[in-house]
Design a protein around this motif. Structure first.
Motif, short mmCIF file in Angstrom:
data_model
loop_
_atom_site.label_atom_id
_atom_site.label_comp_id
_atom_site.label_asym_id
_atom_site.label_seq_id
_atom_site.Cartn_x
_atom_site.Cartn_y
_atom_site.Cartn_z
N PHE A 56 0.32 18.09 2.45
CA PHE A 56 0.14 16.87 3.25
C PHE A 56 -1.14 16.90 4.07
O PHE A 56 -1.52 15.89 4.66
CB PHE A 56 1.33 16.69 4.22
CG PHE A 56 2.67 16.63 3.54
CD1 PHE A 56 3.00 15.58 2.69
CD2 PHE A 56 3.60 17.63 3.75
CE1 PHE A 56 4.24 15.53 2.07
CE2 PHE A 56 4.85 17.58 3.15
CZ PHE A 56 5.17 16.53 2.30
N THR A 392 5.31 10.16 8.92
CA THR A 392 4.76 10.62 7.65
C THR A 392 5.77 11.50 6.94
O THR A 392 6.77 11.92 7.51
CB THR A 392 3.45 11.40 7.87
OG1 THR A 392 3.73 12.53 8.69
CG2 THR A 392 2.39 10.54 8.56
N ASP A 393 5.47 11.81 5.68
CA ASP A 393 6.37 12.65 4.89
C ASP A 393 6.60 14.02 5.51
O ASP A 393 7.66 14.62 5.34
CB ASP A 393 5.78 12.83 3.48
CG ASP A 393 5.90 11.57 2.64
OD1 ASP A 393 6.73 10.71 2.99
OD2 ASP A 393 5.16 11.44 1.65
N HIS A 396 9.82 14.97 7.47
CA HIS A 396 11.09 15.21 6.79
C HIS A 396 11.15 16.57 6.11
O HIS A 396 12.10 16.85 5.40
CB HIS A 396 11.40 14.07 5.82
CG HIS A 396 12.06 12.91 6.49
ND1 HIS A 396 13.38 12.59 6.34
CD2 HIS A 396 11.58 12.02 7.37
CE1 HIS A 396 13.68 11.54 7.07
NE2 HIS A 396 12.60 11.17 7.70
N LYS A 586 11.97 8.33 7.46
CA LYS A 586 10.88 9.03 6.78
C LYS A 586 9.61 8.20 6.74
O LYS A 586 8.52 8.72 6.92
CB LYS A 586 11.30 9.40 5.36
CG LYS A 586 10.24 10.22 4.62
CD LYS A 586 10.76 10.71 3.28
CE LYS A 586 9.73 11.59 2.58
NZ LYS A 586 10.23 12.11 1.29
N ASP A 587 9.73 6.89 6.50
CA ASP A 587 8.52 6.07 6.38
C ASP A 587 8.56 4.93 7.39
O ASP A 587 9.61 4.41 7.74
CB ASP A 587 8.35 5.51 4.98
CG ASP A 587 9.26 4.33 4.72
OD1 ASP A 587 10.36 4.29 5.31
OD2 ASP A 587 8.88 3.44 3.94
#
Length: 608
Positions: A56, A392-393, A396, A586-587
């Motif tokens: 990421f 952002t991812d 999580h 998550k988003d």
């Protein structure tokens, strides 16, 4: 997190299998359920470059990299006056300037336009708007900000003999994100300023507003219900603080002003007036940058963004909001070279929406701090975050979730403090679990030395000064940190029980839909349903209480949005459960949430 897998917890017939959906335990009943809470904390030691999150991270990402400034510098600010460069001015055009003031935290007021031929008269305001037009076409529009010295009649007992107190907040910045994204700035603090880095600061609530109440006011904003891991934490307010202006709250800046300090607040947004909160009715500090952001991002008078003004300030100038904030702070620090100053500055932009946003800002922050190195050496400096990044991812992943609870904090002392014991105590405390309440207690510890005796006595409610030995034991429970935000390690056991997972998932989604309806957003936001094909992940949390306490991960439709959170099942009435706080989404893709302006609804909103 410590994880394990236990075969005896695989799917089997149980009392839960007979329950199609759980009932939620009424909030007013969730007190006195549990005893024997843990006062232990096994601290996490995170690797900023952990392998699980490296995919990421994009250190070279910089949306401004190829930006070439195109704005013509028709105007400049000199000694409170606007000077027009007539060689860049269009023929047969006019330029004017006006003052922009904060009427409240939510509204501005402006003065009349003053025509400028070449040099304007001195303007008595911190924020000045300049506009040049030709045949009603705006070909130049800009905002300038500086600090106009307060009148002599308002001089306080301030001879500059007290160290400055400077607070710089990077929104949504964890300890790990700061360490990996801003090595140059970090090295400056640790090397040039001999600062102490606190690796285990823990947020006390979900977002900026309640966390700021903790370290700037010393109060717990929201009531936190009992869970198997923490006691009931009541709010310190007997009213909704968002529905009342903050003028009479115990904001620490008020105390420094009483102590004779010249005060300044420079925020890119507003933390006290965020969302539907009233914020301040009058300026809280001697110098207040709020008019700048109100004029650009909109307010009750200007309902929409002023895209023309923003275009000149940002895109055409190749600048971001924090660059303009630097200019205002620079002016403040230089305007009062012989006075003791209190500054609270909050940077929203660089890190709030992207885990890689800070990489590009490192050199800019370093250059700003380096240019004020001598001033910083004569100051108490708190450089910190309010929480990690939500959107952002990375949030999580296990590491990303841990980062979310662990904002960064660096503290440097004035060079005049020779007490080695204080420095050694700070270094010892840097290895302990601390919260935002402890930062507030430290600020109170500083200001109490300079207040009149009759002003002393407003002790911090929950925290302990970082300059003194911290009371023990230190756990999330003893520090008023609710479990869902606790950064201490817990033991998790994987549970293979799809039927139980689906029942819990359906209960959670029902709650989510009711939450959206409560905030008047049903119809705008879609009715959610559980994605049963995706399944629901359950991990049981080991607690001293004899209770089924789970970490849950699920996916909802439409939108295929993933959530995670915590639930516990009533040990006395197993058809009931409690959802712990808010779920983590998550988003936060704008197209999915921008149909509602209600921040409290956005967490569970997917636009229709």
């Amino acid at each position: 997190m410590v994880k394990s897998f236990s075969p005896e917890l695989q799917e089997k017939e149980s009392e839960f299998d007979k329950i199609p959906i759980f009932k939620l335990i009424p909030k007013n009943e969730i007190t006195g359920y549990f005893v024997n809470f843990s006062d232990e904390c096994s601290l996490l030691h995170l690797d900023p470059w952990d392998l699980s999150i490296r995919k990421f991270l994009k250190p070279s990402w910089n949306p401004m990299k190829n930006c070439i400034p195109s704005v013509r510098n028709i105007a400049k600010l000199e000694d409170r006056k606007i000077v027009i460069n007539r060689s860049l001015k269009m023929n047969n055009s006019t330029c004017s300037a006006r003052c922009v003031f904060a009427y409240t935290d939510r509204r501005i007021r402006v003065s009349s336009w003053v025509h400028i031929d070449e040099v304007s008269p001195a303007l008595p305001c911190d924020v000045i708007e300049v506009q040049c037009t030709s045949l009603n076409y705006v070909y130049y529009n800009y905002l300038f900000s500086h600090t106009v010295p307060i009148p002599d009649k308002d001089k306080r007992q301030n001879k500059g003999d007290r160290p400055n107190v400077l607070i710089f907040v990077l929104d949504s910045t964890s300890f790990s994100n700061f360490a990996r994204s801003m090595p140059k700035t970090r090295d400056f603090f640790l090397g040039e300023l001999n600062a102490v880095e606190f690796k285990h600061l823990n947020r006390v609530d979900y977002n900026s507003v309640p966390n700021s109440k903790a370290f700037l006011v010393g109060k717990q904003m929201k009531t936190k219900l009992e869970t198997p891991m923490n006691l009931f934490f009541p709010s310190d307010y007997d009213y909704n603080p968002c529905e009342v202006n903050a003028d009479n709250d115990s904001y620490i800046a008020f105390d420094f002003q009483k102590a004779g300090y010249i005060t300044c607040q420079s925020e890119e947004s507003t933390v006290f007036g965020y969302n539907k909160c009233q914020g301040f009715k009058k300026n809280p500090t001697d110098h207040y940058w709020r008019p700048f952001s109100l004029r650009t991002i909109g307010n009750e008078a200007y309902k929409e963004f002023d895209f023309t003004l923003m275009d000149f300030l940002y895109r055409r100038s190749c600048l971001e909001n924090y660059h303009h904030n630097f200019r205002y702070m620079d002016s403040f620090l230089r305007t009062y070279p012989e006075k003791s100053k209190f500054l609270m500055s909050w940077f929203n932009g660089p890190a709030h929406g992207d885990i890689n946003g800070l990489f590009r800002a490192d050199s800019d922050f370093y250059n700003f701090f380096k240019s004020h190195q001598e001033e910083l050496k004569d100051s108490y400096v708190f450089f910190m975050g309010d929480h990690g990044i939500h959107y952002t991812d990375i949030a999580h992943t296990e590491v990303g979730h841990a980062e979310l609870n662990n904002p960064f904090l660096i503290v440097s002392l004035p060079k005049g403090i020779k007490n080695k014991e204080v420095i050694e105590t700070m270094k010892k405390n840097s290895k302990e679990l601390i919260s935002h309440f402890d930062i507030h207690a430290t600020l109170v510890d500083i200001v109490d030395d300079y207040l009149d005796p009759q002003e002393i006595g407003r002790l911090p409610v929950h925290g302990s000064s970082l300059f003194k030995n911290l009371p023990q034991p230190r756990s999330c429970n003893t520090l008023h940190i609710p479990f869902e935000f606790c950064g201490c390690q817990v033991s998790l056991t994987s549970v293979v029980n799809p039927k139980l997972g689906i029942r819990i998932g359906k209960t959670i989604v029902t709650h989510m839909n009711k939450h959206v309806e409560y905030w008047f957003s049903r119809g705008i936001c879609a009715d959610l349903s559980l994605d049963e094909n995706h399944g629901v992940s359950l991990e049981k949390i080991e607690a001293k209480q004899k209770v089924d306490f789970f970490k849950v991960k699920l996916r909802v439709r439409p939108g295929d949005v993933d959530y995670s959170g915590y639930v516990w099942i009533d040990p006395y009435y197993p058809e009931r459960l409690s959802i712990v706080g808010q779920l983590l989404r998550k988003d936060f893709i704008l197209d999915k949430i921008n149909c509602t302006t209600v921040v409290d609804a956005k967490i569970y909103c997917i636009c229709t």
